[in-house]
Design a protein around this motif. Structure first.
Motif: not given
Length: 168
Positions: A103, A151, A153-155
């Motif tokens: 990440r 980002f 998708s993982f905000s």
């Protein structure tokens, strides 16, 4: 063998087998697959090493042994501030470290300005990745918004956390 001896053996063998089973069945504590697992579970990640005083004295006075001293930090080198937490997880222990580092690497690949400002660490059983050294919450909020847009998708996992920061 005498009859008396045979009669005693006939009762002693089952009793010995039953007592061995009972001791094993009622043993205290969980079973561990390895000594490392036992140390990790029983010490909660904290291991204390006890050294005999004579051995410690020998280590400290032997000129052939080099002892690293803890360097004193510049008091201006760190201060209270903020970082952006981009990863926090405690499930699936086998891949957590790799996922936490990945990440951080993904963020640095898109935002090179954060190179050297990615902090991946563990506080058992969780792994965390935090980004940046922000002096105030406003700076951190702007960076958080930028990261969330880049980002999505993982905000939902991203948030601002108070932290000691490195001042350069």
């Amino acid at each position: 063998m005498t009859n008396r001896f045979r009669r005693h053996i006939r009762y002693l063998i089952p009793m010995a087998l039953l007592s061995g089973w009972a001791l094993n069945a009622f043993a205290d504590g969980p079973e561990y697959s390895s000594i490392v697992e036992r140390i990790e579970m029983e010490s909660n990640g904290n291991v204390t090493i006890q050294i005999d005083s004579l051995l410690l004295e020998k280590i400290l006075t032997d000129p052939g042994v080099t002892v690293r001293k803890k360097q004193t930090k510049d008091p201006n080198a760190s201060r209270n501030g903020f970082r952006i937490q981009v990863f926090s997880d405690g499930r699936n222990q086998s891949s957590l470290e790799a996922r936490a580092k990945a990440r951080g690497n993904a963020i640095v690949a898109r935002f090179p300005k954060y190179r050297g400002q990615v902090y991946t660490f563990s506080n058992a059983p969780n792994w965390y990745t935090r980004i940046g050294n922000f002096r105030n919450e406003e700076e951190a909020r702007k960076a958080l918004d930028e990261l969330k847009r880049s980002f999505p998708s993982f905000s939902s996992e991203m948030r601002i956390v108070k932290s000691k920061i490195n001042v350069r």
